[in-house]
Write a protein that holds these residues in place. Structure first.
Motif, PDB file in Angstrom:
ATOM      1  N   LYS A 379       0.636  -1.156   0.073  1.00 13.09           N
ATOM      2  CA  LYS A 379       0.155  -0.084  -0.163  1.00 13.09           C
ATOM      3  C   LYS A 379       0.900   1.284  -0.052  1.00 13.09           C
ATOM      4  O   LYS A 379       1.945   1.278   0.673  1.00 13.09           O
ATOM      5  CB  LYS A 379      -0.849   0.094   1.247  1.00 13.09           C
ATOM      6  N   TYR A 380       0.247   2.324  -0.733  1.00 16.62           N
ATOM      7  CA  TYR A 380       1.151   3.636  -0.909  1.00 16.62           C
ATOM      8  C   TYR A 380       0.050   4.674  -0.576  1.00 16.62           C
ATOM      9  O   TYR A 380      -1.092   4.614  -0.567  1.00 16.62           O
ATOM     10  CB  TYR A 380       1.519   3.723  -2.254  1.00 16.62           C
ATOM     11  N   ARG A 381       0.787   5.853  -0.130  1.00 15.35           N
ATOM     12  CA  ARG A 381      -0.093   6.961   0.284  1.00 15.35           C
ATOM     13  C   ARG A 381      -0.113   8.186  -0.745  1.00 15.35           C
ATOM     14  O   ARG A 381       0.852   8.377  -1.444  1.00 15.35           O
ATOM     15  CB  ARG A 381       0.604   7.604   1.544  1.00 15.35           C
ATOM     16  N   THR A 382      -1.361   8.750  -0.649  1.00 14.39           N
ATOM     17  CA  THR A 382      -1.497   9.931  -1.555  1.00 14.39           C
ATOM     18  C   THR A 382      -1.437  11.102  -0.480  1.00 14.39           C
ATOM     19  O   THR A 382      -2.304  11.049   0.534  1.00 14.39           O
ATOM     20  CB  THR A 382      -2.987   9.735  -2.326  1.00 14.39           C
ATOM     21  N   GLU A 383      -0.789  12.106  -0.926  1.00 15.35           N
ATOM     22  CA  GLU A 383      -1.114  13.504  -0.047  1.00 15.35           C
ATOM     23  C   GLU A 383      -1.946  14.567  -0.841  1.00 15.35           C
ATOM     24  O   GLU A 383      -1.230  14.822  -2.231  1.00 15.35           O
ATOM     25  CB  GLU A 383      -0.006  13.983   0.508  1.00 15.35           C
ATOM     26  N   ILE A 384      -2.658  15.051  -0.591  1.00 10.28           N
ATOM     27  CA  ILE A 384      -3.394  16.153  -1.329  1.00 10.28           C
ATOM     28  C   ILE A 384      -3.560  17.472  -0.523  1.00 10.28           C
ATOM     29  O   ILE A 384      -3.974  17.669   0.677  1.00 10.28           O
ATOM     30  CB  ILE A 384      -4.978  15.839  -1.694  1.00 10.28           C
ATOM     31  N   GLY A 385      -2.863  18.456  -0.930  1.00  9.47           N
ATOM     32  CA  GLY A 385      -2.649  19.821  -0.235  1.00  9.47           C
ATOM     33  C   GLY A 385      -3.891  20.436   0.120  1.00  9.47           C
ATOM     34  O   GLY A 385      -4.957  20.380  -0.542  1.00  9.47           O
ATOM     35  N   ALA A 386      -3.803  21.471   0.978  1.00  7.16           N
ATOM     36  CA  ALA A 386      -5.032  22.330   1.345  1.00  7.16           C
ATOM     37  C   ALA A 386      -5.488  23.106  -0.043  1.00  7.16           C
ATOM     38  O   ALA A 386      -4.868  23.571  -0.864  1.00  7.16           O
ATOM     39  CB  ALA A 386      -4.501  23.133   2.337  1.00  7.16           C
ATOM     40  N   ARG A 387      -6.670  23.292   0.018  1.00  6.06           N
ATOM     41  CA  ARG A 387      -7.359  23.938  -1.221  1.00  6.06           C
ATOM     42  C   ARG A 387      -7.169  23.430  -2.510  1.00  6.06           C
ATOM     43  O   ARG A 387      -7.546  23.907  -3.447  1.00  6.06           O
ATOM     44  CB  ARG A 387      -7.093  25.437  -1.083  1.00  6.06           C
ATOM     45  N   ALA A 388      -6.591  22.290  -2.670  1.00  5.37           N
ATOM     46  CA  ALA A 388      -6.520  21.598  -4.004  1.00  5.37           C
ATOM     47  C   ALA A 388      -7.764  21.258  -4.363  1.00  5.37           C
ATOM     48  O   ALA A 388      -8.852  20.852  -3.947  1.00  5.37           O
ATOM     49  CB  ALA A 388      -5.577  20.344  -4.027  1.00  5.37           C
ATOM     50  N   PHE A 389      -7.818  21.326  -5.964  1.00  4.47           N
ATOM     51  CA  PHE A 389      -9.019  20.918  -6.628  1.00  4.47           C
ATOM     52  C   PHE A 389      -8.743  19.500  -7.400  1.00  4.47           C
ATOM     53  O   PHE A 389      -7.888  19.650  -8.576  1.00  4.47           O
ATOM     54  CB  PHE A 389      -9.787  21.731  -7.417  1.00  4.47           C
ATOM     55  N   ILE A 390      -9.425  18.511  -7.244  1.00  5.05           N
ATOM     56  CA  ILE A 390      -9.127  17.291  -8.184  1.00  5.05           C
ATOM     57  C   ILE A 390     -10.409  17.193  -8.924  1.00  5.05           C
ATOM     58  O   ILE A 390     -11.715  16.879  -8.441  1.00  5.05           O
ATOM     59  CB  ILE A 390      -9.148  15.979  -7.275  1.00  5.05           C
ATOM     60  N   GLY A 391     -10.254  17.196 -10.370  1.00  8.29           N
ATOM     61  CA  GLY A 391     -11.450  17.113 -11.222  1.00  8.29           C
ATOM     62  C   GLY A 391     -11.922  15.785 -11.442  1.00  8.29           C
ATOM     63  O   GLY A 391     -11.546  14.674 -10.813  1.00  8.29           O
ATOM     64  N   SER A 392     -13.196  15.721 -11.801  1.00  8.17           N
ATOM     65  CA  SER A 392     -13.807  14.404 -11.696  1.00  8.17           C
ATOM     66  C   SER A 392     -13.084  13.436 -12.857  1.00  8.17           C
ATOM     67  O   SER A 392     -12.436  13.511 -13.592  1.00  8.17           O
ATOM     68  CB  SER A 392     -15.404  14.556 -12.548  1.00  8.17           C
ATOM     69  N   ASN A 393     -13.237  12.247 -12.025  1.00 12.53           N
ATOM     70  CA  ASN A 393     -12.982  10.881 -13.068  1.00 12.53           C
ATOM     71  C   ASN A 393     -11.174  10.925 -13.053  1.00 12.53           C
ATOM     72  O   ASN A 393     -10.951  10.634 -14.219  1.00 12.53           O
ATOM     73  CB  ASN A 393     -13.566  10.739 -14.185  1.00 12.53           C
ATOM     74  N   SER A 394     -10.811  11.499 -11.965  1.00  9.94           N
ATOM     75  CA  SER A 394      -9.226  11.227 -11.749  1.00  9.94           C
ATOM     76  C   SER A 394      -8.735  10.039 -10.883  1.00  9.94           C
ATOM     77  O   SER A 394      -9.526   9.795 -10.177  1.00  9.94           O
ATOM     78  CB  SER A 394      -8.791  12.702 -11.270  1.00  9.94           C
TER      79      SER A 394
END
Length: 455
Positions: A379-394
């Motif tokens: 297993k590996y980690r994902t880090e998403i920063g503050a106020r980031a915007f991840i578009g649909s179907n990513s």
């Protein structure tokens, strides 16, 4: 040791054949916890010095569950409840104190009731044995405890041996007993098996003590449900329903709104603060904590999760172990979290999987986003920063970091880190062939017609 030290002896040697299960009867769960563990949790409030569990068939399962928390003795052959308690004598050889006999399939005995029994044992009249009685709505064929208004017992009698006057007595024998260690085993040595079953019955120690001129006393359980035994799947279901009803009442009394109480299911350790609202058809597995003001919407399932103040969950959300929602965050329908933290004000509104992920405050996770956290081996980690915007179907292929204020365009498969403030788009070039679809449809229709003409 003082004379008030306590040892508990738990009888769990029965085969539990009516359960029709490979799992030991006393390990069947109620509210996510084996019934034996419910009983031991109550007993632990009395801080017993010794814990002896009498085992038989399936002993390995009980030993695996409890480990070194208890001492084990095997009852083989099984010759009655008195014979079962006798198996604990050598385990308590160097113990001097009180012995409380409990039953592994009678899980709801309250710690206050156990304490009342041991305290009564040291009353002014110093009874040799204290019996836990109860007054059922219908005494049926229970053994009777014939006692005066002060609880002093004059006789213990099985229903089949009782006369009409004794059967009129409403105080019944639960089977639970307490005695000083010396009295318990000295009396047991004098119990005979001259009965239809050829067994040694624990209640006989009471009548032997009374015949010796010693007093014995009864303590009455607060409710019949407290001493209900569980021997079948139907009784297990009834016990679950009983536990859930009490938990729901407790939650609402503490300020929790349950829109349809009968459809909400708690676990033994569920913690819910006041002003939480729970909509219909919600299941709380073990290890859930819900903070004040949260809304848990219909058909959500939570286990091993922490939900912060004013969060919104669901409908149809699943929070798995390690899921943490910080204040005012939101997961919507068909969102799953596992070992993931959703920062304050962040949201994943629908159709998303967040596994082994940290999401910063006020980030937005678009519909259909997946954190690809598993390569088949690790297993590996994902880090998403503050106020980031991840578009649909990513698809975010871990390990990967999405920076603060970054944007991932819809439909992207991200395999490399995205720095703070960057926009990342990972799509194949769109190819346009004018008229190609029309020509394809015409060709296929002609081919299909030709095949039909051949027939």
């Amino acid at each position: 040791m003082s004379k008030h030290d306590l040892a508990i002896v738990v009888l769990a040697a029965g085969k539990g054949t009516r359960m029709k299960s490979d799992l030991h009867k006393v390990l069947h769960p109620i509210a996510g916890r084996p019934m034996l563990e419910h009983l031991l949790a109550s007993a632990e409030e009395l801080a017993p010095r010794r814990r002896v569990v009498i085992v038989g068939a399936g002993r390995e399962q009980i030993e695996d569950q409890l480990g070194e928390r208890a001492t084990y003795r095997v009852q083989e052959p099984q010759l009655g409840t008195g014979h079962a308690v006798q198996q604990a004598e050598d385990a308590l050889e160097d113990f001097e104190g009180d012995v409380l006999v409990l039953y592994g399939d009678v899980p709801f005995v309250k710690s206050e009731t156990m304490r009342a029994m041991t305290e009564r044992l040291h009353g002014d009249d110093e009874p040799a044995v204290v019996v836990l009685g109860f007054e059922p709505a219908d005494p049926l064929a229970y053994g009777r405890v014939v006692a005066d208004d002060d609880g002093r017992i004059s006789k213990m009698v099985e229903y089949k041996d009782a006369d009409e006057g004794e059967r009129a007595c409403r105080l019944c024998n639960s089977g639970l007993m307490a005695a000083r260690k010396g009295d318990m085993f000295e009396l047991l040595r004098r119990v005979g098996n001259d009965n239809a079953q050829g067994e040694y019955y624990l209640p006989d120690i009471v009548n032997i003590a009374i015949a010796d001129g010693r007093s014995c006393a009864a303590v009455t359980a607060g409710a019949e449900a407290e001493v209900a035994g569980i021997n079948s799947r139907a009784e297990l279901a009834a016990a679950e329903a009983q536990w859930q009803e009490l938990k729901r009442e407790e939650a609402m009394a503490a300020g929790v709104t349950l829109r349809a109480p009968d459809t909400v299911f708690f676990s033994y350790d569920t913690e819910i603060a006041n002003d939480v609202t729970v909509e219909p058809h919600v299941v709380f597995g073990p290890g859930v904590k819900i903070a004040r003001g949260a809304l848990i919407r219909s058909f959500s399932h939570l286990e091993g999760a922490t939900v912060g103040e004013d969060c919104k969950v669901g409908p149809y959300a699943r929070l798995r172990p390690g899921a943490v929602m910080e204040k005012d965050s939101f997961v919507g329908n068909f969102v799953e979290m596992k070992k993931a933290t959703l920062g304050e004000g962040a949201k994943a509104s629908h159709l998303t999987y967040l596994g082994d992920t940290t999401v910063g405050e006020n980030a937005n996770i678009g519909a259909g986003t997946i954190t690809c956290n598993y390569d088949g081996y690790f297993k590996y980690r994902t880090e998403i920063g503050a106020r980031a915007f991840i578009g649909s179907n990513s698809a975010l292929v871990a390990p990967v970091r999405i920076g603060r204020d970054a944007i991932v365009a819809a439909g992207s498969t991200v395999t490399r880190d995205v720095e703070d403030g960057e926009m990342r788009m990972e799509r194949a070039e769109q190819l346009v062939k004018p008229g190609w679809a029309d020509r394809f449809h015409d060709a296929m229709k002609k081919k299909k017609a030709a095949e039909k003409d051949k027939k």
